[in-house]
Design an enzyme around this catalytic site. Sequence first.
Site, mmCIF file in Angstrom:
data_model
loop_
_atom_site.group_PDB
_atom_site.id
_atom_site.type_symbol
_atom_site.label_atom_id
_atom_site.label_comp_id
_atom_site.label_asym_id
_atom_site.label_seq_id
_atom_site.Cartn_x
_atom_site.Cartn_y
_atom_site.Cartn_z
ATOM 1 N N ARG A 199 -27.473 6.216 57.937
ATOM 2 C CA ARG A 199 -27.909 7.493 57.041
ATOM 3 C C ARG A 199 -29.365 7.327 56.805
ATOM 4 N NH1 ARG A 199 -25.012 9.493 51.486
ATOM 5 N NH2 ARG A 199 -26.646 11.079 51.109
ATOM 6 N N ASN B 240 -18.065 13.979 57.613
ATOM 7 C CA ASN B 240 -19.131 14.966 57.998
ATOM 8 C C ASN B 240 -19.609 14.373 59.439
ATOM 9 O OD1 ASN B 240 -19.651 16.598 55.944
ATOM 10 N ND2 ASN B 240 -20.302 14.960 54.750
ATOM 11 N N HIS C 209 -20.993 23.510 55.238
ATOM 12 C CA HIS C 209 -22.371 23.222 54.613
ATOM 13 C C HIS C 209 -23.544 24.644 54.962
ATOM 14 C CE1 HIS C 209 -22.025 18.768 54.072
ATOM 15 N NE2 HIS C 209 -21.008 19.521 53.452
ATOM 16 N N TYR D 124 -26.734 23.696 50.317
ATOM 17 C CA TYR D 124 -27.257 23.278 51.618
ATOM 18 C C TYR D 124 -28.089 24.228 52.061
ATOM 19 C CZ TYR D 124 -24.135 19.233 51.658
ATOM 20 O OH TYR D 124 -23.702 18.062 51.475
#
Length: 421
Positions: free
Chosen positions: A90, A144, A194, A244
């Site tokens: 990430r 996700n 999102h 988002y």
Amino acid sequence: MKLTVVGGGSTYTPELIDGFARLRDTLPITELVLVDPAADRLDLVGGLARRIFARQDHDGKITTTTDLDAGVEGADAVLLQLRVGGQAAREQDETWPLECGCVGQETTGAGGLAKALRTVPVVLDIAERVRRTNPDAWIIDFTNPVGIVTRALLQAGHKAVGLCNVAIGFQRKFARLLDVAPADVHLDHVGLNHLTWERAVRLGGPEGENVLPRLLAEHGDTVADDLRLPRPVLDRLGVVPSYYLRYFYAHDEVVRELGTKPSRAAEVAAMERELLEMYGDPALDEKPALLAKRGGAFYSEAAVDLAASLLGGGGSPYQVVNTYNNGTLPFLPDDAVIETQAAVGAHGATPLPVAPVDPLYAGLIANVTAYEDLALEAALRGGRDRVFKALLAHPLVGQYAYADGLTDRLIAHNREHLAWA
């Protein structure tokens, strides 16, 4: 009733456990299995999970295992909450896109594509093993990017529904501002995971009074501050976009901000170290307050509601989920995965009818759906050209020089997770 959580060693898991314990009348679990390859984290999380159940007098059995096949055997539902590559991956997703002047984020843009490429093959392997062991089990995906992952699952023929906590977060926030019960708030929530807008806030159900104009008039500043968007933008749109959408509506501003502070991944990694230390305390028997800063607010309530409805229990009749479009948005293909209000039951999720979508939103939804088509193709088949085309199609990239540079960086930073690379 047996439930299995794949990614059970996540620091999120105590939030889920707390919901299972509090809402046991809605979802009467007799056995809960936490599956994770990280045995050390699993021991810490599993110990706290048992103490939370004991504190709340839940008599369900909690077991932990690193053996996926054993963990999913006989499960009525399997929840997926995994992160391939962990926070280290990430961290990369949130940083290397900035080198090309593009948003670095783990679920959208170039970083989101990297996460999809790492994640889809792993999730499909897990789902196939679930199907071999227990073909009747429902798969609830919280992993996700939820829209792309859910589409991969559905196209492979799995019994799957995608789940995100954005909608339930808005429901709870609006209920608090309006001083009503959350169950009385029904959202006209439309778009993709999102990439959604609340076009109406109805009291009492799908046909109830729309109080969104009053909500914006009386609480617009609070809502705008939470979204980090100017109040006049909300007034002009007359809707509440997902937070988002700031990556799209204020892209350059966000890029500048991200270049001046540590990544969210670095913050979360530090938080996780502190949480795991807390979880190891044998006196701790409730989720710590710090967990609220980790993200995933109300995830447990949404997961319990969805699982209960899919398994024939007492879940809400209408829930916001990710599922096949099937004509709901006529400008998208039927096999696109949308995020919307749906009737949920043992049959699965059937989207409710949706009023025509304004071109301002429909255009972006269609654009990102086209990107998701290409992203899934790249995740399933690999190849530099497929990655490049997906990036070129994404509205947060959209220029060939950016797409070229991002493609090289994506592959370089994710080579260990991409079999074709």
